[in-house]
Design an enzyme around this catalytic site. Structure first.
Site, short mmCIF file in Angstrom:
data_model
loop_
_atom_site.label_atom_id
_atom_site.label_comp_id
_atom_site.label_asym_id
_atom_site.label_seq_id
_atom_site.Cartn_x
_atom_site.Cartn_y
_atom_site.Cartn_z
CG LEU A 194 -1.15 1.63 -3.80
CD1 LEU A 194 -2.34 1.21 -4.67
CD2 LEU A 194 -0.11 0.51 -3.76
N GLY A 219 0.80 -1.22 0.00
CA GLY A 219 0.00 0.00 0.00
C GLY A 219 0.84 1.27 0.00
N GLY A 250 5.09 4.08 -9.15
CA GLY A 250 5.83 2.83 -9.38
C GLY A 250 4.91 1.62 -9.25
CG HIS A 251 3.06 0.63 -5.45
ND1 HIS A 251 3.20 1.70 -4.60
CD2 HIS A 251 3.71 -0.40 -4.85
CE1 HIS A 251 3.88 1.32 -3.51
NE2 HIS A 251 4.21 0.06 -3.65
CD GLN A 308 7.48 -7.74 3.91
OE1 GLN A 308 6.65 -8.53 3.48
NE2 GLN A 308 8.09 -6.85 3.14
CB SER A 338 10.35 4.27 -1.70
OG SER A 338 10.16 3.64 -0.46
CB SER A 339 5.45 3.17 0.62
OG SER A 339 4.89 2.49 -0.46
NE ARG A 340 10.56 1.15 5.00
CZ ARG A 340 10.37 -0.03 4.44
NH1 ARG A 340 10.47 -0.16 3.13
NH2 ARG A 340 10.07 -1.09 5.17
P1 AMP Z 1 5.87 -2.48 -1.72
O1 AMP Z 1 4.49 -1.90 -1.57
O2 AMP Z 1 6.95 -1.54 -1.36
O3 AMP Z 1 5.99 -3.83 -1.08
O4 AMP Z 1 6.06 -2.72 -3.29
C1 AMP Z 1 5.16 -3.50 -4.03
C2 AMP Z 1 5.75 -3.76 -5.38
O5 AMP Z 1 5.97 -2.52 -6.06
C3 AMP Z 1 7.12 -4.46 -5.29
O6 AMP Z 1 7.21 -5.44 -6.31
C4 AMP Z 1 8.08 -3.32 -5.51
O7 AMP Z 1 9.33 -3.71 -6.04
C5 AMP Z 1 7.31 -2.45 -6.50
N1 AMP Z 1 7.81 -1.08 -6.47
C6 AMP Z 1 8.04 -0.33 -5.36
N2 AMP Z 1 8.57 0.86 -5.69
C7 AMP Z 1 8.69 0.86 -7.05
C8 AMP Z 1 9.21 1.80 -8.01
N3 AMP Z 1 9.69 2.98 -7.64
N4 AMP Z 1 9.16 1.46 -9.31
C9 AMP Z 1 8.67 0.25 -9.70
N5 AMP Z 1 8.18 -0.67 -8.85
C10 AMP Z 1 8.20 -0.38 -7.55
#
Ligand code: AMP
Length: 295
Positions: free
Chosen positions: A33, A31, A36-37, A61, A200-202
């Protein structure tokens, strides 16, 4: 978009889709989002008539409780974005739905070998076991035709590919009730902000001043990429680490150059293999990771 919170309800929908021979693309997320997501959702939608996204902040995790507690949650906005991107189903399970036997007693052990000993494997003990635990569960629930991941989490992509390999290996305990082959794993390029910072979400947790510093991680990876042909890894890594600290990063977990297929660390340029720069560093209590393919 249909939002489902239970495995039973999701299975009912997906069984129906499979009966009408629709292939299913699956995008697991935690989430908060960002584009990238959403690029993963778009790729899945281009390749499959039916796309499932999951949002689940997986407690198993997180090796750092504070990181888990502070993980951004923006469910209403996420639903809107997924709806706008024509996602078919959002799976939004609770912790109890995913871990009906509780979190305490389960000690998964996936044999990830070297992948778990380096980089984030070494710096976040147990992290990839937790990733495999939740991804295995999600895969068994959704049984997609294709899984969509982002290169942003480079080591995680290799770990999940390894997990899928273990599940598909007939001699493994994990192969029970799992088809011998067929799940595709699709890895999308990293979406970046205009200044190079990987989305990044962070990033939402960065202060205004930390946000100004954050693109240094991309700049230093570029520096390594541009100079590796003529320099040894050790001197470049020392410079990049110092440059990150000088820029304002509070701690650097690692800057490394590795074989992109195995994550064996490299000392010198090797034109015969695909190489990747990987970095993880803290701005205060926010840990950022990023990577860049060299060749
Ligand atoms: P997360 O919500 O961070 O667990 O990410 C979910 C999916 O989105 C994972 O497969 C991540 O690698 C991908 N993801 C996260 N950030 C990016 C980004 N900047 N560009 C492309 N994919 C991303």
């Amino acid at each position: 978009m249909i939002i489902v919170k239970t495995i039973a309800a999701l299975r009912q929908i997906l069984d129906h889709q499979r009966n009408i021979t629709q292939t299913i693309g699956f995008v697991p997320t935690m989430g908060a989002l960002h584009p990238g997501h959403l690029s993963l959702i778009e790729t899945s939608r281009k390749l499959h008539p039916f796309t499932v996204c999951s949002i689940f902040v997986n407690p198993t995790q997180f090796n750092d409780h504070q990181d888990f507690d502070k993980y951004p949650v923006t469910i209403d906005k996420d639903c809107l974005l997924l709806e706008q991107h024509q996602t078919d189903v959002l799976f939004l399970p609770s912790v109890v739905e995913m871990y009906p036997d509780g979190l305490g007693l389960q000690k998964p052990h996936y044999d990830l070998g070297h992948l778990e000993m380096v980089l984030d494997g070494a710096h976040r003990p147990g992290h990839f076991q937790g990733v495999c635990q939740v991804v295995e569960r999600l895969l068994r629930i959704v049984q997609p035709d294709e899984l969509f991941l982002g290169q942003k989490d480079f080591q995680q992509c290799l770990v999940i590919k390894k997990l899928v390999g273990i599940m598909e290996d007939a001699s493994s305990d994990l192969s029970a009730q799992w088809p011998a082959a067929g799940l595709k794993v699709n890895i999308s390029p990293t979406f970046r902000e205009p200044d190079g910072l990987a989305m990044s979400s962070r990033n939402a947790r960065l202060s205004e001043s930390a946000r100004q510093i954050a693109p240094a991680i991309f700049q230093q990876m570029m520096m390594l990429k541009d100079n590796f042909l003529l320099n040894d890894a050790k001197s470049l890594i020392t410079s990049a680490t110092q440059n990150l600290l000088n820029a304002g990063f509070t701690k650097v977990d690692y800057v490394e150059i590795a074989n992109a297929a195995t994550l064996e660390l490299l000392d010198a340029f090797d034109a015969n293999i695909k190489m990747v720069v990987l970095a993880a560093a803290f701005l205060g209590d926010v840990r950022l990771i990023d990577n860049l393919l060299i060749n």
